[in-house]
Design an enzyme around this catalytic site. Structure first.
Site, PDB file in Angstrom:
ATOM      1  N   GLU A 107       0.625  -1.051   0.231  1.00 58.38           N
ATOM      2  CA  GLU A 107       0.347  -0.080  -0.039  1.00 58.38           C
ATOM      3  C   GLU A 107       0.904   1.345  -0.434  1.00 58.38           C
ATOM      4  O   GLU A 107       0.502   2.364  -0.683  1.00 58.38           O
ATOM      5  CB  GLU A 107      -1.125  -0.168   1.001  1.00 58.38           C
ATOM      6  CG  GLU A 107      -2.094  -0.813   1.203  1.00 58.38           C
ATOM      7  CD  GLU A 107      -1.787  -2.634   2.001  1.00 58.38           C
ATOM      8  OE1 GLU A 107      -2.770  -3.345   2.151  1.00 58.38           O
ATOM      9  OE2 GLU A 107      -0.311  -2.672   2.260  1.00 58.38           O
ATOM     10  N   LYS A 120     -17.932   0.230   5.285  1.00 54.82           N
ATOM     11  CA  LYS A 120     -18.514  -0.875   4.328  1.00 54.82           C
ATOM     12  C   LYS A 120     -19.913  -0.967   3.761  1.00 54.82           C
ATOM     13  O   LYS A 120     -20.373  -0.907   2.845  1.00 54.82           O
ATOM     14  CB  LYS A 120     -17.996  -2.231   4.566  1.00 54.82           C
ATOM     15  CG  LYS A 120     -18.202  -3.275   3.733  1.00 54.82           C
ATOM     16  CD  LYS A 120     -17.764  -4.569   4.103  1.00 54.82           C
ATOM     17  CE  LYS A 120     -17.339  -5.674   2.804  1.00 54.82           C
ATOM     18  NZ  LYS A 120     -16.605  -7.094   3.087  1.00 54.82           N
ATOM     19  N   PHE A 163     -11.986  -6.616  13.783  1.00 55.50           N
ATOM     20  CA  PHE A 163     -11.184  -7.197  13.201  1.00 55.50           C
ATOM     21  C   PHE A 163     -10.679  -6.125  12.169  1.00 55.50           C
ATOM     22  O   PHE A 163     -11.916  -5.507  11.214  1.00 55.50           O
ATOM     23  CB  PHE A 163     -11.678  -8.169  12.517  1.00 55.50           C
ATOM     24  CG  PHE A 163     -10.505  -9.286  11.094  1.00 55.50           C
ATOM     25  CD1 PHE A 163      -9.319  -9.762  11.892  1.00 55.50           C
ATOM     26  CD2 PHE A 163     -10.577  -9.073  10.751  1.00 55.50           C
ATOM     27  CE1 PHE A 163      -8.238  -9.358  11.555  1.00 55.50           C
ATOM     28  CE2 PHE A 163      -9.970  -9.302   9.478  1.00 55.50           C
ATOM     29  CZ  PHE A 163      -8.186  -9.739  10.023  1.00 55.50           C
ATOM     30  N   GLN A 164      -9.296  -5.901  12.160  1.00 54.47           N
ATOM     31  CA  GLN A 164      -8.769  -4.845  11.250  1.00 54.47           C
ATOM     32  C   GLN A 164      -9.781  -3.342  10.751  1.00 54.47           C
ATOM     33  O   GLN A 164      -9.774  -2.714   9.820  1.00 54.47           O
ATOM     34  CB  GLN A 164      -8.989  -5.353   9.893  1.00 54.47           C
ATOM     35  CG  GLN A 164      -7.794  -6.366   9.241  1.00 54.47           C
ATOM     36  CD  GLN A 164      -7.668  -6.962   7.758  1.00 54.47           C
ATOM     37  OE1 GLN A 164      -8.839  -6.970   6.932  1.00 54.47           O
ATOM     38  NE2 GLN A 164      -6.700  -7.341   7.613  1.00 54.47           N
ATOM     39  N   MET A 172      23.917   8.622   3.178  1.00 57.24           N
ATOM     40  CA  MET A 172      24.465  10.573   3.816  1.00 57.24           C
ATOM     41  C   MET A 172      24.429  10.981   5.434  1.00 57.24           C
ATOM     42  O   MET A 172      25.002  11.686   5.848  1.00 57.24           O
ATOM     43  CB  MET A 172      22.913  11.044   3.701  1.00 57.24           C
ATOM     44  CG  MET A 172      23.126  13.081   3.820  1.00 57.24           C
ATOM     45  SD  MET A 172      23.863  13.410   3.284  1.00 57.24           S
ATOM     46  CE  MET A 172      23.010  13.629   2.129  1.00 57.24           C
TER      47      MET A 172
END
Length: 561
Positions: free
Chosen positions: A51, A163, A113-114, A468
């Site tokens: 993602e 949802k 969940f999630q 760096m």
């Protein structure tokens, strides 16, 4: 027309002219992916490997095209994985709409969940963050999100959709998107006249260009302004290409790794016009002594940037392009021959230099500059030494041709961004300059490049260290190289080939030109691994907290020893 929420979302995206989305599916977002499948001929979805890669790709697409980039992820970890990309876009004022789905309304706030409050998480790093619980609010929210992302100072907007709102139905009525007008309502003509008066009386004027000039598309107006003022020009990392890097008036980048000419001239000038820059600490050095001899005139669309980091003498609030148009209309031709001659003589006397012994990144960048057409090439970068070398040794002649994470400094940004830039600008060749440390962070996006045969060129500057950070450890930490050495057994050629990408290793200067030509002639993605020394350093440099005029290079260090 009665549609479910997922169909409404797709129709609203089409209203906004969206034809490209980068994302990754999951349970909560399945209804939307089902709708996208049905409309796959109208909206192309690119499945990234992670993602974060989707967010960076949408960001690169937006920077390269000037359009709003769109990314899509599921709830919980999927949404969280967008956060770094959203923050990157926020810091650099990139128009982005990130769409996530959450658990159903009945499950919100129950540690389902999630489930994650991604709207709350993203609030500090977005222009606005929405949570849509009901389908009848969805269309208006999407339209508002795109307006917010594009208007004023651009930036990212998050839309989190429960949802149930993707499956429930509501009436949908098409709407034509509202036109986004340039921000001119706060432009004060009296201040413009005062600024012109300052420039008329100045003996040593200078123009300092930031990312706002790129975002506003003000390159034509900027060039006219510079020529009327008769002044030298410097820029920030984000401002590159707004003013041609090949123009005689251009003296290089300002700041920590800017040229000596730019740093010394800003310190000496008596009038500094700042065009769309927020005065990052990387370009100011010690703010107490920044441009201490100058009357500072700041042009910016965002009033919050005025006097935030550097106190200025006057400010003009408004879209950069619109402000410069008004200034150009009012200004007569000015002449500053003595000052210009002095700055140009300084430029000749203090050129950028690097060791010509052995293979170096500056040499590679100069070869890329020589072998590519700057108006048909987009350079992306990761973050670190290679980023600075790409800024110093490639000549950017057009806006939106350097795509890099300036504000957040996101390692792992460039590969995803290069995919988005290439998708958005198929008529250009996109080259991403990466360090080996940055490449490791999101190298899985090579699989995305090979899946869609996206013809990016990934140049890995492999010095087997975090360059760096090592440079700072060498100069300021007594050469204590804590956790910055990467000399392990990773083979980037085998790894690239395993991910379906052609790969070329370069270990000598004489191999560089052939490798670049081979990559440019290849129709698909290519990796070029360039093996350089571990202790190559970026110079010039201004140490943290020091004044710009205290810039030093390797010769200066040798004199001190």
């Amino acid at each position: 027309m009665l549609l479910n929420g997922s169909e409404i979302l797709v129709q609203c995206l089409r209203e906004q002219g969206v034809d490209t989305i980068f994302g990754y599916p999951g349970g909560a977002v399945l209804n939307i992916y089902d709708a996208l499948f049905k409309h796959r001929d109208e909206i192309k979805h690119y499945l990234t490997s992670h993602e974060q890669g989707a967010a960076h790709a949408a960001d690169g697409y937006a920077r390269a095209t000037g359009k709003v980039g769109v990314c899509l992820a599921t709830s919980g970890p999927g949404a969280c994985n967008l956060v770094t990309g959203i923050a990157t876009a926020y810091m650099d004022s990139v128009p982005l709409v990130a769409i996530t789905c959450n658990v159903g309304k009945a499950l919100l706030g129950k540690d389902s969940f999630q489930e994650i409050d991604i709207a709350g998480v993203a609030m500090p790093i977005t222009k606005y963050s929405f949570l849509v619980k009901e389908v009848d609010k969805l269309a208006d929210t999407i339209r508002r999100a795109f307006t917010i992302a594009k208007s004023g100072r651009p930036g990212p907007v998050l839309i989190d959709i429960a949802k149930n709102a993707t499956s429930d139905k509501a009436e949908y009525e098409p709407k034509v998107p509202e036109e986004i007008e340039r921000s001119t309502e706060n432009i004060d003509d009296a201040v413009i006249d005062e600024a012109i008066k300052v420039l008329r009386n100045a003996k040593k004027p200078m123009v300092f260009v930031g990312g706002g000039a790129v975002i506003s598309g003000a390159d034509k107006e900027l060039k006219e302004f510079v020529e009327k003022v008769d002044a030298p020009v410097t820029d920030t990392l984000m401002g590159k290409g707004a003013f041609p890097g090949t123009d005689d008036r251009y003296v290089g980048m300002l700041g920590m790794h800017g040229t000596k000419t730019a740093n010394l001239s800003v310190s000496e000038c008596d009038a500094l016009v700042v065009v769309g820059s927020r005065f990052s600490d990387r370009v100011t050095g010690n703010t107490a002594n920044y441009a201490k001899n100058a009357t500072i005139i700041q042009i910016d669309i965002d009033e919050a940037e005025i006097n935030k980091n550097v106190s200025v003498d006057m400010s003009i609030i408004g879209d950069v392009k619109a402000v410069l148009e008004r200034m150009n209309e009012r200004m007569e031709q000015m002449y500053h021959k003595e000052w210009m001659d002095k700055v140009m003589a300084r430029k000749d006397a203090l050129p950028m230099t690097y060791s010509e012994e052995g293979l170096t990144c500056p040499y590679v960048m100069e070869k890329l500059d020589e072998l590519t057409n700057s108006d048909k090439t987009i350079i992306c970068t990761e973050v670190g030494q290679h980023q600075m070398w790409a800024a110093q040794y490639y000549h950017y002649t057009h806006p939106r041709t350097l795509i890099t994470s300036g504000g957040l400094g996101t390692m792992g940004y460039g590969l995803g961004a290069s995919l988005g830039a290439q998708v958005g600008c198929p008529d250009k060749r996109v080259i991403n300059i990466a360090g080996d440390g940055c490449f490791r962070m999101n190298m899985n996006e090579l699989a995305t490049a090979s899946r869609y045969n996206i013809p990016i060129i990934e140049v890995i500057i492999n010095n087997q260290v975090l360059g760096m950070v090592r440079q700072w450890q060498t100069l300021f930490y007594g050469k204590r190289y804590s956790q910055t050495v990467l000399n392990d057994k990773v083979d980037y050629i085998k790894l690239s080939e395993a991910l379906g990408v052609k790969a070329i290793r370069v270990t000598k200067k004489e191999e560089v030109e052939g490798a670049i030509k081979e990559a440019l002639s290849t129709k698909g993605p290519v990796v070029i691994e360039v093996v350089i020394e571990s202790d190559d350093k970026v110079f010039p440099m201004v140490a943290p907290g020091k004044n710009l005029e205290d810039c030093f290079d390797e010769k200066d260090l040798q004199k001190q020893q």
